[in-house]
Enzyme design. Sequence first.
Site, short mmCIF file in Angstrom:
data_model
loop_
_atom_site.label_atom_id
_atom_site.label_comp_id
_atom_site.label_asym_id
_atom_site.label_seq_id
_atom_site.Cartn_x
_atom_site.Cartn_y
_atom_site.Cartn_z
N CYS A 86 0.86 -1.18 0.00
CA CYS A 86 0.00 0.00 0.00
C CYS A 86 0.89 1.22 0.00
CB CYS A 86 -0.96 -0.02 1.19
SG CYS A 86 -0.14 -0.16 2.79
N HIS B 224 27.02 -23.53 13.79
CA HIS B 224 26.05 -24.30 12.99
C HIS B 224 26.84 -25.24 12.07
CE1 HIS B 224 22.80 -25.24 10.18
NE2 HIS B 224 21.94 -24.69 11.05
#
Length: 628
Positions: A27, A550
């Site tokens: 928008c 990780h």
Amino acid sequence: MGKYHELAKKIVANVGGKENINSLTHCITRLRFKLKDEGQAKDDILKNMDGVVTVMKSGGQYQVVIGNHVPAVFEDVVEIAGITNEGAEDSSDQGIFNRLIDIISSVFQPFLGALAASGMIKGINALLVATGVLTTTSGTYQMLNGIGDALFYFMPIAVAVAAAKKFKFNQYVGLAIGAALVYPSLQLDAFSAAGEPIMTLFDGSLFASPVYTTFLGIPLVATNYTSSVVPAIFVVWIASKFQKVVRKALPELLHAFFVPFFVLLLSVPLGFLVIGPVISLLTNLLAGGFDALMNFSPLLFGLVLGTVWQVLVIFGLHWSVIPIAMIQLSTLGYSTLVGTFGASFAQTAAVFAMYFKLKNPKEKALVIPAVISGICGVTEPAIYGLSLPKKKPFIFSMIGGGISGAFMAAMGVRSYNMGGLGVFGFPSYVNTETGDMSGMIYALIAVAIASVIGFTLTFFFWKDDTVEEPIRETATIAKETIETPLQGTIAPLSLAKDEAFSQGALGKGVLIYPEKGEVVAPFDGTVMTLFPTKHAIGLVSEGGLELLIHIGLDTVQLDGKYFEAHVLQGEHVKKGQKLVTFDIEAIQNAGYSVETPIIVTNAEDYLDILENQEKAVATGDELITALI
């Protein structure tokens, strides 16, 4: 590559990646995502990202508030995420209200700018006539009137095209449906001008409907669809359902011509015979209901609408008011939903008052851009960046908006088109038929009321309680060192194959290609997180530094196979202590990479993060230095 390419990359990564995006619209200030799983989006990272004002979840949408430059960001996000008009079918479980708000916002957003521009031209044209600069018979007036009125007159076409995109329907068939709804000879005015009705359905009742002709022997209830909004949405929605059925029934070889043929042949007559008359009746009742409510207590009506308007803006629910205003304009020729006009000025004035009270230079620097944006009718930067976090200024702006709304409603002000926002909206209150300017004068007074109340209350009754942080002296800078937790070769984190790591979305650090399948503690600290699959471990040092190790990419899918943990979650560990071992060869043979990102996840708490520039490292070597 656009100006906001890097910002767009980070946004896509932190909403869960392009695979998590069902659809995207925007928008005036927001990217409006429909996500498959909102749980994958990283709210905190997005909220604190440079270029993002805040994040909202409303109406079944994940809204990333950007600001006035959202169209440019939208284009880059679309390019990076590979989003097309034929996006994935929305499968999210929404309630009826959320679904309705989503449809309304998606339909109006694409042409809202053109709608506002057209309204401004109509308003200025009326203003020129009212001041005697033009006459309604002059060529200049006729030209400006045609430019300003065209989109309003042919509104069903614009609505149908936008609705077709929303419903994953052929947009050119949608255009044909919208054009049929405004076809001149099929309007009530054309039928009534040609002769008397052949019958009247429900004669003598509230639902009396004249019939001038029939279609295949079925009475056709005529009405005027020019400038209408809702019928086109419903007819296109029905057509999208027909399209699915017809596609399944016909061989693919015939789809190009015969799917549109049957869809138009089924949906348009149904629209004229059933959908249009029913929807028109309901919208007429709705518009009349709002007018009756306005007449019952104009002051209360305007007070409530003006007070809650900024709250509706926060959640993106202000879109629900637009169709009501459009219905009133198409049925009554004006809209009584005028109580919202002063609210944006009350918000802007409150934020301007904050400028004189704020202590934080960074917050004060946000005020002027927010005020400029607010004057133009876009208040999200002011709300999210300034007034809402401070609470009281936002409440004061609601009070100003409510009182100004009550004034406009009590004075019987009406808007005569969907004009521009903010200061560009004043011409909307000039009566385009009579040239009466009293509505615009009352709108100016209402804005003055809203602005004075918002500014005065904030200036005299709000105090910035922010405690100014002392400026660090260079001499007090300290550092915390992280040793290498595994042996291997170092590479920049930007080379990671996973975008969440390579873009720095999770923090700063390095990438290691391990040569030995053993991870040891890089400092004295605590095991904050140990994933059940053992492929990742989170540590926190005694100094508060948070580190994520990780092991490999997508190795979570191994479900712990080839990994062995030697510590427990919550356990205190010493530097050099064995944490996890893993089988490099087995993991690679299973088709997974073992490249290991080592990330400082709270890097924003430090002045800087410095990485080791050597190519090869062994456990115990200095890997990362965090400056405190």
